[in-house]
Scaffold this motif. Structure first.
Motif, PDB file in Angstrom:
ATOM      1  N   ASP A 111      21.483  49.175 -11.248  1.00  0.00           N
ATOM      2  CA  ASP A 111      20.974  50.284 -10.449  1.00  0.00           C
ATOM      3  C   ASP A 111      19.893  51.033 -11.214  1.00  0.00           C
ATOM      4  O   ASP A 111      18.878  51.439 -10.637  1.00  0.00           O
ATOM      5  CB  ASP A 111      22.136  51.221 -10.097  1.00  0.00           C
ATOM      6  N   ALA A 112      20.097  51.207 -12.516  1.00  0.00           N
ATOM      7  CA  ALA A 112      19.098  51.921 -13.311  1.00  0.00           C
ATOM      8  C   ALA A 112      17.768  51.182 -13.316  1.00  0.00           C
ATOM      9  O   ALA A 112      16.693  51.790 -13.201  1.00  0.00           O
ATOM     10  CB  ALA A 112      19.625  52.108 -14.737  1.00  0.00           C
ATOM     11  N   GLN A 113      17.818  49.847 -13.450  1.00  0.00           N
ATOM     12  CA  GLN A 113      16.581  49.072 -13.465  1.00  0.00           C
ATOM     13  C   GLN A 113      15.878  49.132 -12.111  1.00  0.00           C
ATOM     14  O   GLN A 113      14.659  49.292 -12.033  1.00  0.00           O
ATOM     15  CB  GLN A 113      16.885  47.616 -13.826  1.00  0.00           C
ATOM     16  N   LEU A 114      16.660  49.004 -11.025  1.00  0.00           N
ATOM     17  CA  LEU A 114      16.049  49.050  -9.695  1.00  0.00           C
ATOM     18  C   LEU A 114      15.402  50.402  -9.450  1.00  0.00           C
ATOM     19  O   LEU A 114      14.314  50.490  -8.869  1.00  0.00           O
ATOM     20  CB  LEU A 114      17.110  48.764  -8.625  1.00  0.00           C
ATOM     21  N   MET A 115      16.040  51.472  -9.935  1.00  0.00           N
ATOM     22  CA  MET A 115      15.493  52.807  -9.750  1.00  0.00           C
ATOM     23  C   MET A 115      14.175  52.968 -10.507  1.00  0.00           C
ATOM     24  O   MET A 115      13.263  53.657 -10.057  1.00  0.00           O
ATOM     25  CB  MET A 115      16.513  53.844 -10.236  1.00  0.00           C
ATOM     26  N   CYS A 116      14.072  52.295 -11.665  1.00  0.00           N
ATOM     27  CA  CYS A 116      12.862  52.432 -12.487  1.00  0.00           C
ATOM     28  C   CYS A 116      11.711  51.553 -12.006  1.00  0.00           C
ATOM     29  O   CYS A 116      10.548  51.800 -12.376  1.00  0.00           O
ATOM     30  CB  CYS A 116      13.182  52.094 -13.940  1.00  0.00           C
ATOM     31  N   GLU A 117      12.018  50.527 -11.214  1.00  0.00           N
ATOM     32  CA  GLU A 117      10.962  49.618 -10.770  1.00  0.00           C
ATOM     33  C   GLU A 117      10.004  50.323  -9.809  1.00  0.00           C
ATOM     34  O   GLU A 117      10.447  51.036  -8.905  1.00  0.00           O
ATOM     35  CB  GLU A 117      11.564  48.407 -10.052  1.00  0.00           C
ATOM     36  N   PRO A 118       8.714  50.122  -9.974  1.00  0.00           N
ATOM     37  CA  PRO A 118       7.782  50.628  -8.956  1.00  0.00           C
ATOM     38  C   PRO A 118       8.124  50.021  -7.600  1.00  0.00           C
ATOM     39  O   PRO A 118       8.591  48.887  -7.518  1.00  0.00           O
ATOM     40  CB  PRO A 118       6.421  50.136  -9.460  1.00  0.00           C
ATOM     41  N   PRO A 119       7.945  50.760  -6.510  1.00  0.00           N
ATOM     42  CA  PRO A 119       8.298  50.242  -5.188  1.00  0.00           C
ATOM     43  C   PRO A 119       7.594  48.925  -4.883  1.00  0.00           C
ATOM     44  O   PRO A 119       6.449  48.699  -5.284  1.00  0.00           O
ATOM     45  CB  PRO A 119       7.837  51.353  -4.237  1.00  0.00           C
ATOM     46  N   ALA A 120       8.294  48.062  -4.192  1.00  0.00           N
ATOM     47  CA  ALA A 120       7.731  46.780  -3.755  1.00  0.00           C
ATOM     48  C   ALA A 120       7.536  46.799  -2.252  1.00  0.00           C
ATOM     49  O   ALA A 120       8.112  47.627  -1.540  1.00  0.00           O
ATOM     50  CB  ALA A 120       8.666  45.638  -4.147  1.00  0.00           C
TER      51      ALA A 120
END
Length: 530
Positions: A111-120
């Motif tokens: 969840d932390a990684q997904l939150m940090c990813e720029p939107p796709a």
């Protein structure tokens, strides 16, 4: 079967794959490649220009499919980011993971990684697929809530999720999300498109799964038709709400019964009785009678009490009228062998239905029980023993609970509050049909029809919410009665009635009232018969 597509349970699907691999007809690697490549192609068709995509890959074969999707989209010029798990997947999925690593990296699926990813632009859900029955917990549960927009702006993911097999966390046998509370279900992720393989599964068509599936695309990946080594099961069929229809979509024997020959006479297509009640509810019975006429019954007679006869001296002129005040008058009428179906319930009145039902059931004719007749059944359990396989019951959920309290109780607090799935609508309807010895149609956006034999249909019609209008169920009862009068078997009559009913609403569109439904039937019949 009538129309549509075979549905397979998760166990049946696994058995087919296992048999195909065990026989040497195909390898697991080839099936995974075919599945992922087909999913990538459909995603590209839905979004023609190359996009920025995040592929979420789980620990099993669904994750393996995701790595194949990622590879094909990358090779097509897309910007691809992959979030995957450290778990060592099976050999086929591990191979596909290695093939992806030759093209790009894998960031942690958290969840932390997904939150940090720029939107796709697009998110591909390949975390869990067919066969999952347990609760998705911990960080993976938080990921699913995030995809549903609980912690981020919902617009970040809305309309951008493409699921492989299904939205992760969905039990494809029940359509439920095990362990999801009612609050959490408000934030369940919803796919723009779901790509599933070989055959649809029950959870694609049952609530809440059908609400999360989006555009369901079924892909042929080269599996044989056999159901494999699973024990034989009663047929389970999806009635696809395709429109317009063609005759090829209907079993030839059914189409033949719907057609009329220049040599036919009216009794060749049956005589339906519609039992009406007092003047205050006359419209419900007339809606049913009009629908029975429109679906092609040769004659339809409406039978109110004598005192209510003036209320029925209206159009259509083709409708016949005959007063029935008591059981003896009904029995005298049923002495005519040309009467081939009876509808009781719409606008009938509970006391009147209770008095007349024994004679109707004793006649052994095809009959449709709705509304007040169902309430009468629920109040007089002795009538259940008189039901037979030519009976069709069409309850809504409240009526179903009163008719089958022991079955409805198995739902407990509702599927979303349970750690393990409660019985699905399919399970419930099969139990009800077996218990009552009658075909049972449970109305709703995911209508389920079950026969005492266990044969079952699912008709999902989420696109016609305007069917939620007074008299809609009366019209459905009339369509089914007309089909029964025309000698369709009870299960086929119920299934085809559900399809035509929703199709009539779809054809008319918003602003529909129940009076509009019968008037759409001729055009639908034209499509079915040409």
């Amino acid at each position: 079967m009538l129309i549509g597509s075979e549905i397979l349970t998760s166990a049946q699907m696994r058995a087919i794959e296992s048999d195909a691999i065990g026989s040497g007809a195909v390898t697991g690697l080839a099936l995974m490649e075919q599945a992922g490549a087909a999913a990538a192609a459909l995603i590209q068709q839905a979004t023609p220009s190359p996009k920025d995509v995040i592929v979420l890959c789980g620990p099993g074969n669904n994750g393996g499919d995701g790595y194949v999707v990622a590879r094909h989209l990358h090779d097509a010029g897309w910007s691809v980011r992959v979030l995957g798990m450290d778990n060592t997947p099976g050999a086929d999925a591990a191979h596909m993971k290695d093939m992806w690593l030759k093209r790009g990296q894998i960031r942690p699926l958290s969840d932390a990684q997904l939150m940090c990813e720029p939107p796709a632009n697009i998110y591909v859900d390949a975390i869990f697929g067919t066969g999952l029955t347990r609760k998705v917990a911990g960080d993976l549960h938080r990921i699913l809530l995030r995809l549903g927009g609980r912690n981020d702006d919902a617009e970040r993911y809305s309309g951008r999720i493409y699921a492989i097999d299904c939205i992760s966390g969905l039990d494809l046998d029940s359509g439920q999300m095990p362990g999801w509370s009612s609050e959490h279900m408000q934030h369940a992720p919803r796919a723009n498109m779901t790509v599933a393989f070989h055959r649809p599964k029950p959870g694609h068509l049952l609530r809440p799964g059908c609400l999360l599936t989006g555009d369901l695309q079924i892909v042929d990946i080269g599996l044989p038709e056999t159901k494999g080594t699973v024990s034989p099961a009663p047929p389970l069929q999806a009635i696809w709400p395709q429109f317009p229809f063609s005759r090829s979509q209907v079993r030839p024997a059914i189409a033949q019964r719907l057609a009329k020959s220049p040599l036919d006479h009216k009794f060749r297509h049956g005589h339906a009785l519609v039992i009406a009640g007092g003047a205050e509810h006359a419209g419900a019975a007339r809606l049913a009678a009009r629908a029975a006429l429109r679906i092609g019954a040769g004659l339809v007679t409406i039978c109110p009490p004598s005192q209510a006869m003036p209320e029925h001296n209206t159009t259509p002129d083709a409708l016949m009228r005959h007063p029935v005040d008591d059981t003896q008058e009904l029995q005298d009428l049923l002495a005519d062998p040309r009467i081939t179906a009876i509808c009781i319930g719409p606008g009938c009145g509970i006391a009147r239905a209770t008095a007349l039902l024994p004679a109707i059931l004793a006649a052994g004719r095809p009959c449709l029980l709705d509304a007040d007749a169902l309430t009468a059944l629920s109040r007089d359990r002795s009538l259940f023993a008189r039901l037979h396989e030519k009976c069709v019951m069409t309850p809504h959920e409240g009526e179903f609970s009163r008719l089958f309290p022991n079955i409805a109780a198995k739902q407990g607090r509702g599927p979303t509050d349970q750690l393990t799935p409660t019985p699905s609508r399919i399970d419930m309807l099969r139990m009800a049909a077996h218990q009552s010895n009658a075909v049972t149609l449970l109305k709703g956006p995911d209508t389920v029809i079950a026969a005492p034999t266990g044969a079952c249909y699912i008709h999902t019609a989420l696109d016609v919410p305007w069917l939620a209008t007074a008299g809609s169920g009366d019209t459905l009862a009339g369509i089914a009665t007309g089909l029964l009068a025309r000698s369709l078997p009870a299960t086929d009559a119920a299934a085809l009635a559900a399809l035509i009913h929703a199709s009539a609403a779809r054809k008319f569109g918003p602003g529909l009232i129940a009076d509009d439904l019968p008037e759409q039937i001729p055009a639908i019949l034209q499509m079915l018969l040409t």
